[in-house]
Design a protein around this motif. Structure first.
Motif, PDB file in Angstrom:
ATOM      1  N   LEU A 103       0.851  -1.191   0.000  1.00 30.81           N
ATOM      2  CA  LEU A 103       0.000   0.000   0.000  1.00 30.81           C
ATOM      3  C   LEU A 103       0.884   1.238   0.000  1.00 30.81           C
ATOM      4  O   LEU A 103       1.912   1.281   0.682  1.00 30.81           O
ATOM      5  N   PHE A 106      -0.351   6.487   2.700  1.00 32.93           N
ATOM      6  CA  PHE A 106      -1.465   6.432   3.647  1.00 32.93           C
ATOM      7  C   PHE A 106      -0.977   6.911   5.003  1.00 32.93           C
ATOM      8  O   PHE A 106       0.221   7.057   5.240  1.00 32.93           O
ATOM      9  N   TYR A 134      -7.427  -2.869   5.724  1.00 33.42           N
ATOM     10  CA  TYR A 134      -6.107  -3.480   5.859  1.00 33.42           C
ATOM     11  C   TYR A 134      -5.625  -3.326   7.299  1.00 33.42           C
ATOM     12  O   TYR A 134      -6.025  -2.408   8.014  1.00 33.42           O
ATOM     13  N   ILE A 176      -6.863   0.062   9.153  1.00 32.53           N
ATOM     14  CA  ILE A 176      -7.160   1.271   8.382  1.00 32.53           C
ATOM     15  C   ILE A 176      -8.201   0.923   7.320  1.00 32.53           C
ATOM     16  O   ILE A 176      -8.201  -0.165   6.752  1.00 32.53           O
ATOM     17  N   LYS A 178     -10.790   2.481   3.977  1.00 33.60           N
ATOM     18  CA  LYS A 178     -11.056   3.538   3.002  1.00 33.60           C
ATOM     19  C   LYS A 178     -12.187   3.110   2.083  1.00 33.60           C
ATOM     20  O   LYS A 178     -12.274   1.948   1.691  1.00 33.60           O
ATOM     21  N   GLN A 184      -9.535   9.575   1.842  1.00 30.42           N
ATOM     22  CA  GLN A 184      -9.002   9.534   3.206  1.00 30.42           C
ATOM     23  C   GLN A 184      -9.008   8.119   3.785  1.00 30.42           C
ATOM     24  O   GLN A 184      -9.997   7.402   3.716  1.00 30.42           O
ATOM     25  N   TRP A 185      -7.874   7.746   4.376  1.00 28.61           N
ATOM     26  CA  TRP A 185      -7.778   6.506   5.131  1.00 28.61           C
ATOM     27  C   TRP A 185      -8.154   6.781   6.571  1.00 28.61           C
ATOM     28  O   TRP A 185      -7.655   7.724   7.178  1.00 28.61           O
ATOM     29  N   SER A 187      -8.158   5.469  10.467  1.00 30.60           N
ATOM     30  CA  SER A 187      -7.621   4.525  11.447  1.00 30.60           C
ATOM     31  C   SER A 187      -8.721   4.199  12.438  1.00 30.60           C
ATOM     32  O   SER A 187      -9.315   5.096  13.031  1.00 30.60           O
TER      33      SER A 187
END
Length: 239
Positions: A103, A106, A134, A176, A178, A184-185, A187
């Motif tokens: 990835l 991020f 993920y 995380i 999206k 935007q990711w 958390s």
């Protein structure tokens, strides 16, 4: 216990804590990342290697046990050699039932701390139906890490909590998430109302699943199964 020994014990307990001996807020053993060490180096001590396959960016594959260190390094273990690989060389890999991809660009946030990553290995939680989940595992700059140390009291040995004043790099885990329609990711918190506020709208169009999910007990550990079930329902409806 003599007075002298008791005084020395107290002095040791309340002295400035050594950072290396602490654990982060998630109870994980501290692991300070050696940023000056080349990624191609193979550490002397590796985590348990599990059966798997590495897909390299040049099209080759490497079959055999894999030791997963963190977001920046895996090690292929064979009877004759140990070879380290970084996300720059790998497109994806599999360890037993877990799949990992690479990835890019991020951000991970834990408490008041956040850090951006340009490229990293992440474990696949759920992908499809317009969303991606993920799990990140790696070193992170932690300003707000909470630590615990023993305290001697008249009633015995207890524990006290404190936040280190030093900047630390600690091994941390975070999920995380999206949506395809958002850059935007997010958390995710481990559990609670904040997690529900994010997840509930995602599966709101699945009446069956929304009814079955017990929101009070939903945690990030259970989230991959919930979202994979949601993705399966969406695909079934399309067919």
């Amino acid at each position: 216990m003599t007075k002298t020994f008791f005084a020395l014990l107290l002095a040791g307990v309340f002295a400035s804590p050594a950072v290396q001996a602490q654990s982060n807020a998630w109870g994980q053993k501290k692991n300070t990342y050696q940023f000056g060490k080349p990624a191609a180096d193979v550490p002397a001590k590796l985590p348990k290697a599990l059966p798997g396959r590495i897909h390299l960016r040049d099209g080759r594959t490497v079959d055999g046990p894999i030791a997963y260190l963190d977001y920046n390094k895996i090690v292929a273990v064979s009877p004759s050699a140990k070879t380290a690989y970084t996300p720059l060389e790998v497109s994806s890999f599999v360890m037993e039932q877990d799949s990992f991809v690479v990835l890019k660009d991020f951000k991970v946030a834990i408490g008041a701390d956040e850090q951006e990553y340009r490229i990293a290995f992440v474990r696949v939680g759920a992908v499809g139906a317009g969303l991606a989940l993920y799990q990140f595992r790696g070193t992170m700059k932690r300003e707000d890490a909470e630590h615990h140390s023993p305290v001697v009291t008249p009633y015995g040995v207890g524990m006290r909590s404190y936040k280190s004043e030093a900047t630390e790099y600690e091994m941390s885990k975070a999920w995380i998430l999206k949506r395809d329609d958002s850059p935007q990711w997010l958390s995710l918190t481990k559990s609670g109302s904040n997690l529900r506020a994010i997840v509930e709208p995602l599966i709101a169009d699945d009446a069956r699943l929304s009814k079955e999910v017990k929101w009070g007990s939903l945690t990030t550990d259970k989230l991959p199964a919930v979202l994979n079930e949601y993705i399966a329902d969406k695909r079934a409806r399309r067919n």
